[in-house]
Design a protein around this motif. Sequence first.
Motif, PDB file in Angstrom:
ATOM      1  N   GLU A  74       0.828  -1.210   0.000  1.00 29.68           N
ATOM      2  CA  GLU A  74       0.000   0.000   0.000  1.00 29.68           C
ATOM      3  C   GLU A  74       0.860   1.257   0.000  1.00 29.68           C
ATOM      4  OE1 GLU A  74      -2.400  -0.657   3.441  1.00 29.68           O
ATOM      5  OE2 GLU A  74      -3.915  -1.798   2.336  1.00 29.68           O
ATOM      6  N   ALA A  75       1.977   1.207   0.706  1.00 26.42           N
ATOM      7  CA  ALA A  75       2.862   2.375   0.748  1.00 26.42           C
ATOM      8  C   ALA A  75       3.462   2.662  -0.619  1.00 26.42           C
ATOM      9  CB  ALA A  75       3.965   2.163   1.788  1.00 26.42           C
ATOM     10  N   LEU A  76       3.846   1.611  -1.343  1.00 25.61           N
ATOM     11  CA  LEU A  76       4.387   1.809  -2.693  1.00 25.61           C
ATOM     12  C   LEU A  76       3.339   2.443  -3.595  1.00 25.61           C
ATOM     13  CD1 LEU A  76       6.357  -1.541  -3.185  1.00 25.61           C
ATOM     14  CD2 LEU A  76       7.344   0.741  -2.937  1.00 25.61           C
ATOM     15  N   LYS A  77       2.090   2.018  -3.459  1.00 31.12           N
ATOM     16  CA  LYS A  77       1.003   2.602  -4.265  1.00 31.12           C
ATOM     17  C   LYS A  77       0.849   4.087  -3.926  1.00 31.12           C
ATOM     18  CE  LYS A  77      -2.451   1.899  -7.187  1.00 31.12           C
ATOM     19  NZ  LYS A  77      -3.424   0.812  -7.066  1.00 31.12           N
ATOM     20  N   SER A  78       0.989   4.427  -2.648  1.00 29.84           N
ATOM     21  CA  SER A  78       0.813   5.821  -2.231  1.00 29.84           C
ATOM     22  C   SER A  78       1.915   6.729  -2.774  1.00 29.84           C
ATOM     23  CB  SER A  78       0.778   5.911  -0.703  1.00 29.84           C
ATOM     24  OG  SER A  78       2.065   5.724  -0.152  1.00 29.84           O
ATOM     25  N   LEU A  79       3.047   6.147  -3.175  1.00 30.81           N
ATOM     26  CA  LEU A  79       4.163   6.940  -3.698  1.00 30.81           C
ATOM     27  C   LEU A  79       4.015   7.262  -5.183  1.00 30.81           C
ATOM     28  CD1 LEU A  79       7.185   5.123  -1.984  1.00 30.81           C
ATOM     29  CD2 LEU A  79       6.236   7.339  -1.352  1.00 30.81           C
ATOM     30  N   LEU A  80       3.165   6.537  -5.885  1.00 26.93           N
ATOM     31  CA  LEU A  80       3.095   6.675  -7.339  1.00 26.93           C
ATOM     32  C   LEU A  80       2.825   8.096  -7.835  1.00 26.93           C
ATOM     33  CD1 LEU A  80       1.303   3.404  -8.498  1.00 26.93           C
ATOM     34  CD2 LEU A  80       3.680   4.047  -8.866  1.00 26.93           C
ATOM     35  N   PRO A  81       1.858   8.821  -7.267  1.00 25.82           N
ATOM     36  CA  PRO A  81       1.590  10.149  -7.834  1.00 25.82           C
ATOM     37  C   PRO A  81       2.802  11.067  -7.852  1.00 25.82           C
ATOM     38  CG  PRO A  81      -0.170   9.520  -6.347  1.00 25.82           C
ATOM     39  CD  PRO A  81       0.923   8.501  -6.173  1.00 25.82           C
TER      40      PRO A  81
ATOM     41  N   PHE B 164      -1.432  16.582  -8.900  1.00 27.24           N
ATOM     42  CA  PHE B 164      -0.244  15.834  -9.331  1.00 27.24           C
ATOM     43  C   PHE B 164      -0.580  14.892 -10.485  1.00 27.24           C
ATOM     44  CE2 PHE B 164       3.300  12.987  -9.363  1.00 27.24           C
ATOM     45  CZ  PHE B 164       4.360  13.807  -9.045  1.00 27.24           C
ATOM     46  N   SER B 165      -1.788  14.298 -10.455  1.00 25.48           N
ATOM     47  CA  SER B 165      -2.174  13.400 -11.545  1.00 25.48           C
ATOM     48  C   SER B 165      -2.256  14.146 -12.872  1.00 25.48           C
ATOM     49  CB  SER B 165      -3.510  12.727 -11.234  1.00 25.48           C
ATOM     50  OG  SER B 165      -4.578  13.653 -11.328  1.00 25.48           O
ATOM     51  N   GLU B 166      -2.577  15.441 -12.822  1.00 26.33           N
ATOM     52  CA  GLU B 166      -2.702  16.240 -14.042  1.00 26.33           C
ATOM     53  C   GLU B 166      -1.376  16.847 -14.495  1.00 26.33           C
ATOM     54  OE1 GLU B 166      -5.113  16.730 -16.063  1.00 26.33           O
ATOM     55  OE2 GLU B 166      -6.984  16.233 -15.039  1.00 26.33           O
ATOM     56  N   THR B 167      -0.567  17.296 -13.549  1.00 26.41           N
ATOM     57  CA  THR B 167       0.600  18.105 -13.905  1.00 26.41           C
ATOM     58  C   THR B 167       1.948  17.487 -13.539  1.00 26.41           C
ATOM     59  OG1 THR B 167       0.682  19.279 -11.789  1.00 26.41           O
ATOM     60  CG2 THR B 167      -0.798  20.158 -13.486  1.00 26.41           C
ATOM     61  N   LYS B 168       1.932  16.475 -12.656  1.00 23.90           N
ATOM     62  CA  LYS B 168       3.171  15.894 -12.110  1.00 23.90           C
ATOM     63  C   LYS B 168       3.979  16.918 -11.324  1.00 23.90           C
ATOM     64  CE  LYS B 168       2.085  12.145 -14.233  1.00 23.90           C
ATOM     65  NZ  LYS B 168       1.260  11.175 -13.509  1.00 23.90           N
ATOM     66  N   GLN B 169       3.304  17.960 -10.821  1.00 24.10           N
ATOM     67  CA  GLN B 169       3.952  19.004 -10.037  1.00 24.10           C
ATOM     68  C   GLN B 169       3.460  18.972  -8.592  1.00 24.10           C
ATOM     69  OE1 GLN B 169       6.390  20.923 -11.592  1.00 24.10           O
ATOM     70  NE2 GLN B 169       5.903  19.481 -13.244  1.00 24.10           N
ATOM     71  N   LYS B 170       4.258  19.542  -7.693  1.00 24.00           N
ATOM     72  CA  LYS B 170       3.871  19.613  -6.297  1.00 24.00           C
ATOM     73  C   LYS B 170       2.754  20.640  -6.127  1.00 24.00           C
ATOM     74  CE  LYS B 170       5.834  20.087  -1.663  1.00 24.00           C
ATOM     75  NZ  LYS B 170       7.068  20.263  -0.882  1.00 24.00           N
ATOM     76  N   TYR B 171       1.771  20.291  -5.314  1.00 25.50           N
ATOM     77  CA  TYR B 171       0.599  21.159  -5.136  1.00 25.50           C
ATOM     78  C   TYR B 171       0.891  22.292  -4.154  1.00 25.50           C
ATOM     79  CZ  TYR B 171      -4.084  22.669  -3.706  1.00 25.50           C
ATOM     80  OH  TYR B 171      -5.195  23.416  -3.410  1.00 25.50           O
ATOM     81  N   ILE B 172       0.550  23.515  -4.568  1.00 21.88           N
ATOM     82  CA  ILE B 172       0.617  24.692  -3.692  1.00 21.88           C
ATOM     83  C   ILE B 172      -0.775  25.292  -3.654  1.00 21.88           C
ATOM     84  CG2 ILE B 172       1.647  26.961  -3.324  1.00 21.88           C
ATOM     85  CD1 ILE B 172       4.079  25.979  -4.913  1.00 21.88           C
ATOM     86  N   GLN B 173      -1.335  25.392  -2.471  1.00 23.81           N
ATOM     87  CA  GLN B 173      -2.732  25.807  -2.327  1.00 23.81           C
ATOM     88  C   GLN B 173      -2.991  27.180  -2.957  1.00 23.81           C
ATOM     89  OE1 GLN B 173      -4.214  25.242   1.596  1.00 23.81           O
ATOM     90  NE2 GLN B 173      -6.245  26.001   1.156  1.00 23.81           N
ATOM     91  N   ALA B 174      -4.002  27.232  -3.817  1.00 22.30           N
ATOM     92  CA  ALA B 174      -4.369  28.482  -4.492  1.00 22.30           C
ATOM     93  C   ALA B 174      -5.333  29.291  -3.623  1.00 22.30           C
ATOM     94  CB  ALA B 174      -5.005  28.174  -5.844  1.00 22.30           C
TER      95      ALA B 174
ATOM     96  N   HIS C  24      -9.995  26.562  -7.170  1.00 22.22           N
ATOM     97  CA  HIS C  24      -8.904  26.646  -8.139  1.00 22.22           C
ATOM     98  C   HIS C  24      -7.711  25.843  -7.630  1.00 22.22           C
ATOM     99  CE1 HIS C  24      -5.562  29.129 -10.213  1.00 22.22           C
ATOM    100  NE2 HIS C  24      -6.057  28.252 -11.072  1.00 22.22           N
ATOM    101  N   LEU C  25      -7.234  24.891  -8.452  1.00 26.99           N
ATOM    102  CA  LEU C  25      -6.067  24.093  -8.074  1.00 26.99           C
ATOM    103  C   LEU C  25      -4.765  24.799  -8.444  1.00 26.99           C
ATOM    104  CD1 LEU C  25      -7.182  20.499  -9.189  1.00 26.99           C
ATOM    105  CD2 LEU C  25      -7.194  21.470  -6.885  1.00 26.99           C
ATOM    106  N   GLY C  26      -4.767  25.467  -9.593  1.00 26.14           N
ATOM    107  CA  GLY C  26      -3.562  26.137 -10.059  1.00 26.14           C
ATOM    108  C   GLY C  26      -3.537  26.190 -11.573  1.00 26.14           C
ATOM    109  N   CYS C  27      -2.468  26.761 -12.126  1.00 27.51           N
ATOM    110  CA  CYS C  27      -2.288  26.852 -13.576  1.00 27.51           C
ATOM    111  C   CYS C  27      -0.986  26.170 -13.962  1.00 27.51           C
ATOM    112  CB  CYS C  27      -2.271  28.309 -14.039  1.00 27.51           C
ATOM    113  SG  CYS C  27      -3.841  29.164 -13.819  1.00 27.51           S
ATOM    114  N   TRP C  28      -1.037  25.460 -15.070  1.00 29.61           N
ATOM    115  CA  TRP C  28       0.169  24.782 -15.551  1.00 29.61           C
ATOM    116  C   TRP C  28       0.080  24.667 -17.067  1.00 29.61           C
ATOM    117  CZ3 TRP C  28       4.859  23.895 -14.051  1.00 29.61           C
ATOM    118  CH2 TRP C  28       5.639  22.949 -14.690  1.00 29.61           C
ATOM    119  N   ASN C  29       1.151  25.093 -17.761  1.00 24.89           N
ATOM    120  CA  ASN C  29       1.203  25.035 -19.227  1.00 24.89           C
ATOM    121  C   ASN C  29      -0.034  25.664 -19.871  1.00 24.89           C
ATOM    122  OD1 ASN C  29       3.710  23.835 -19.243  1.00 24.89           O
ATOM    123  ND2 ASN C  29       2.919  21.750 -19.477  1.00 24.89           N
ATOM    124  N   SER C  30      -0.363  26.875 -19.423  1.00 26.09           N
ATOM    125  CA  SER C  30      -1.461  27.678 -19.985  1.00 26.09           C
ATOM    126  C   SER C  30      -2.843  27.082 -19.723  1.00 26.09           C
ATOM    127  CB  SER C  30      -1.266  27.883 -21.501  1.00 26.09           C
ATOM    128  OG  SER C  30      -0.027  28.505 -21.763  1.00 26.09           O
TER     129      SER C  30
END
Length: 548
Positions: free
Chosen positions: A52-59, A466-476, A481-487
């Motif tokens: 389960e821990a390995l699965k939690s690391l995937l994102p 992270f599933s959308e952008t592969k970036q670390k989340y910073i609260q907007a 609003h989750l954030g903006c990435w690549n326009s």
Amino acid sequence: MPTLNWIGKDKIVNHHQKVPFKILEKKYTYSKGTETIDGESKNKVIHGDNLEALKSLLPEYEGKVDCIYIDPPYNTGNEGWAYNDNVSHPRLKKWLGEVVGKESEDLTRHDKWLCMMYPRLKLLHKLLSPEGFIFVSLDDNEIHSLKFMLTEIFGEKNFQAEIIVQANKRGQTYKDLAKTHEYLMCFAKSPSAKINGLPGGADLFPYEDSHGRYSIRELRNRNPKFGRFNRPNLYYPIYINKDLPDKHGFCPTSLKKDENFNIEVLPLNSKNEESCWRWGTKKFEDNVVSQNDKSTIFGKPKQDGSWGIYEKYRKGTVKAKTIWTETEFISEQGTTMLNKLGLSQKFQFPKPVELVKRVIQLSTNSNSIVLDSFAGSGSTGQATLELNKQDGGDRSFILIEMEEYANNVTSERIKRVIKGYGSGSKKIEKTDGSFSYYELGKPLFDENGLLNKDIDENEIKKYIWFSETKQKYIQAKEPYHLGCWNSTAYYFYYDKKKQTTLDESFLRSIKIKAEQYIIYADNSLLDKKLMDKYHIVFKKIPRDITRF
């Protein structure tokens, strides 16, 4: 390609896809000698089932780990003897019953071990980077089964070596043959991955000049397939000045014959047959300078009175061998180290730190991530910290341990290594550093496949971002609003208490200008023309949320 079959394989071959995704709950961060609930370290110690821990690391870590080292159960069949042999753990029995079903009652210990390892290796494969390597410590009991599994998962072309490690110099004397070794199986993620060389010492580079240590190797090409007959441009005379030897008796060389450079040497083999040099005349001239100390080519008399032409070989690394007999790799060294750290009574049979350090040297760069999902006492964490201190690297580690000693042994060991421990001959010098300690939390999705309402909403946002952008989340700041990435602007329109609907009213609340909008909601009332006009992509909760 031969494959390995066992009872229950059909039930677990894709089981890694069904493992629930659980949130990692940070309990504390250890830094500068203190635990705090604030801050987050890139080094992680995770307490929980490693599947389960390995699965939690995937994102966050899929395809980013350069070095995986694991020391799984050896499966000797003697569960009462050592931690490493426990394949009859109550959790494993329960898991086998749930996943394999009634068949699990008929499984041999080898079937159980294979069922346990396979989905974990599948997840480890996902986490490994394209240039990464996995190393697995085992003995005779399962080494052949392991190679079949790794070949099936990683590919036959990615097999690197079955390294023999001398673990016991005296041998296991209770057997007819005193077994002295274990194995270290190594596979790469892809054919492009390259094992690093090892730093060379004085034994490998016995000579020294003002530019450092070096060894020597003959300039003549010793391959009988090459010679003057097919490499005429590599066949030419080299002249030696025997009157200007250096402290090792090495003499300067030249392509031009004169009164000083008057000893002619041709590339002839021991039978006086014409071969050729490894270098052409241009490369030779580039490497020969007037000061003998700086020149990389020189002449040296042989035992039979003839002269040879040699190259100063300064490459700082050497290839690792596939048999490791160094004293620092024997099993006792792991116990000795744990004794120095005051933890030997709490854990048996730890792996030697130097063994894991060698693995990390072979497979990482200075910024790599190292993962150990059977962390035990934490040898891999200590090895990573010590190697960073040794070579100035900035590697990070992730340790996963399911047993209850994850905090009072695994983490405690890392704390003592970071701040230093003991005194006198048993003193362990501090490495500095930090780590965050985590427990496995609740699953992101409940048994009905819906978002778990008990999960903190920020954790859900972090997962989707992270599933959308592969970036670390910073609260907007803007609601939903989750954030903006690549326009692209991302929105997560979610309310635990009610259904949400993407409509024109919600669109009017959006303040962010972007080329495209990806909006998660429970439902949508927008017509296709309007969505096309404003470049809106609707994703339904939870159906369209990526499942890792």
